[in-house]
Design an enzyme around this catalytic site. Structure first.
Site, short mmCIF file in Angstrom:
data_model
loop_
_atom_site.label_atom_id
_atom_site.label_comp_id
_atom_site.label_asym_id
_atom_site.label_seq_id
_atom_site.Cartn_x
_atom_site.Cartn_y
_atom_site.Cartn_z
N SER A 119 -6.70 -6.68 -6.27
CA SER A 119 -6.65 -5.44 -7.04
C SER A 119 -5.45 -5.41 -7.99
O SER A 119 -5.48 -4.73 -9.01
CB SER A 119 -6.61 -4.24 -6.11
OG SER A 119 -5.52 -4.36 -5.21
N ASP A 363 0.80 5.57 -2.35
CA ASP A 363 0.46 4.15 -2.57
C ASP A 363 1.65 3.52 -3.32
O ASP A 363 1.88 3.80 -4.49
CB ASP A 363 -0.82 4.06 -3.41
CG ASP A 363 -1.23 2.62 -3.74
OD1 ASP A 363 -0.39 1.71 -3.61
OD2 ASP A 363 -2.40 2.43 -4.12
N HIS A 366 0.09 -0.35 -5.68
CA HIS A 366 -0.55 -0.43 -7.00
C HIS A 366 0.29 0.28 -8.06
O HIS A 366 1.19 1.05 -7.72
CB HIS A 366 -1.97 0.16 -6.90
CG HIS A 366 -2.83 -0.63 -5.95
ND1 HIS A 366 -3.02 -0.26 -4.65
CD2 HIS A 366 -3.50 -1.78 -6.12
CE1 HIS A 366 -3.79 -1.15 -4.04
NE2 HIS A 366 -4.10 -2.10 -4.91
#
Ligand SMILES: *[C@@H]1O[C@H](CO)[C@@H](O)[C@H](O)[C@H]1NC(C)=O
Ligand SMILES: *[C@@H]1O[C@H](CO)[C@@H](O)[C@H](O)[C@H]1NC(C)=O
Ligand SMILES: *[C@@H]1O[C@H](CO)[C@@H](O)[C@H](O)[C@H]1NC(C)=O
Length: 393
Positions: A119, A363, A366
């Site tokens: 990702s 998070d 990311h």
């Protein structure tokens, strides 16, 4: 007079122009494909500092790039600050030409560029689409995703820029592009053609793989051809399993990549910021949540595994075809402020307890777009078009 004028032109362009016949990245075999110049000698683009640049950054707005997935649209999900978008990376002691979308599209004419990885690599891929798509009129571009492969087409350039989901590069039980949250990592030792057949024929390959190796100390490796986990399985230290898979990727490149017409790159580890004690924050339980400025300490290094980085370096050094290293680790270490925090589409709705302490579901892996991955692409641009004559840089 004429001669003087020509000399003056050459002198002006000299810092970036490659002398005729000069090798690239030290192999002495002629210029590398895609090279239009060279980085100044001794220029390590991965070392330097973040400079505030509100005039020139960000390069695009979140709302005007339709390719950003909702896991990365921080403003749309209520992030209150925007300062994380205004930083420019300045390599120490050298400068390179700024990113030029038209130039890059011209160079990609008739070519296939492919990102392969997890990702984080997908974030870099989307960032590149955001950087390029404005130079292409509506109707002359398209984007589609089928299973593990996303394809962006620039029709007038007969070019594609693609992303292939393979978070551990080898076949693994995390291969489903949507549902891949598994506790036990299992990879198949060999062969790797389930994935690599999609890589065949790409002119520019950009790999990454780090995060998925770090969740557990050990990784299971399936040696046989079937999926029966009760037989022919060995367990290995994650670093050693990672080494094994990277070797296979390098051997695949040696057998399949055409060094005269293609280039391959490996993007190094993307760091996380899950513990604010690492940068001297005394409040307990802090992480990237609420961080609005980069870390100023030039020597800062968080929890990224030096051992894993060493494996990357050692394995890539064995390659008989040039593999460029896009070393994003140190510059991203400084960017505790660049993560999506809680400002993203969540996999599941946060519980009231989580909402009471947003740090608990922030998070810190990311990155918001626009943001840090735009700089990774700037480094990739430099490595592709202005490679260093020194392989290590
Ligand atoms: C970008 O590249 C194009 C095509 O090579 C060139 O015509 C243009 O002048 C460049 N733009 C800048 C700002 O350098
Ligand atoms: C985050 O910042 C806000 C505003 O400065 C402050 O009220 C809040 O306590 C901070 N939260 C955490 C967890 O640090
Ligand atoms: C990337 O840079 C870091 C620190 O700047 C260094 O420790 C690491 O070895 C480099 N990795 C590679 C693969 O060159």
């Amino acid at each position: 007079m004429k001669v003087l004028a020509v000399l003056a032109l050459v002198a002006a362009a000299a810092p970036f122009l490659r002398a005729a016949g000069q090798g690239g990245e030290g192999d002495g075999a002629g210029p590398l494909p895609f090279a239009v110049g060279a980085a100044p000698a001794g220029c390590d683009i991965g070392q330097g500092e973040w400079v505030r640049d509100e005039a020139a950054r960000p390069w695009y707005q979140e709302w005007e790039c339709p390719y950003i997935q909702p896991q990365l649209t921080c403003q749309a999900h209520g992030r209150p600050d925007k300062g994380y978008q205004n930083w420019r990376w300045q390599p120490r002691g050298c400068s390179l030409p700024s990113f030029n979308a038209t130039m890059m599209l011209e160079m990609l004419r008739g070519k296939r560029m492919l990102f392969v990885g997890d990702s984080l690599n997908r974030g870099q891929y989307v960032s590149l689409l955001c950087l390029l798509h404005r130079a292409i009129p509506d109707g002359a571009k398209s984007f589609e995703t089928v299973d593990s492969l996303s394809i962006f087409r620039a029709k007038d350039y007969d070019a594609t820029i693609e992303f292939y989901w393979a978070p551990m590069l080898a076949e693994s039980n995390s291969d489903d592009a949507v549902v891949h949250r598994v506790d036990d990592r299992v990879i198949r030792g060999a062969p790797m053609d389930k994935h690599s057949r999609f890589w065949q024929g790409a002119h520019i390959l950009v790999f990454n793989s780090y995060l998925w190796w770090t969740a557990e100390d050990k990784i299971k490796i399936l040696r046989g051809a079937d999926n029966d986990l009760s037989k022919d399985i060995v367990e290995m230290k994650a670093e050693e399993a990672y080494r094994l898979v990277l070797y296979q990727v390098v051997r695949w490149l040696e057998r399949n990549a055409d060094p005269k017409n293609s280039r391959a790159f490996f993007v190094t580890a993307s760091p996380t910021h899950t513990d604010s004690a690492a940068w001297g924050d005394e409040a307990e339980g802090g992480n990237c949540y609420n961080q609005t400025t980069p870390i100023g300490d030039a020597s800062y290094w968080g929890s990224t595994s030096r051992e894993m980085l060493r494996v990357t370096e050692e394995v890539l050094a064995t390659s008989r075809v040039p593999v460029g290293v896009v070393n994003i680790t140190q510059l991203s270490e400084y960017r505790r402020d660049g993560h999506t925090q809680t400002y993203k589409r969540q996999w599941s709705e946060p519980t009231p307890e989580q909402r009471a302490d947003p740090r608990s579901y922030a998070d810190c892996t990311h990155w918001c777009l626009p943001g840090v991955p735009d700089t990774w692409n700037e480094l990739l641009y430099w490595k592709l078009f202005f490679p260093s004559n020194d392989q290590a840089l």
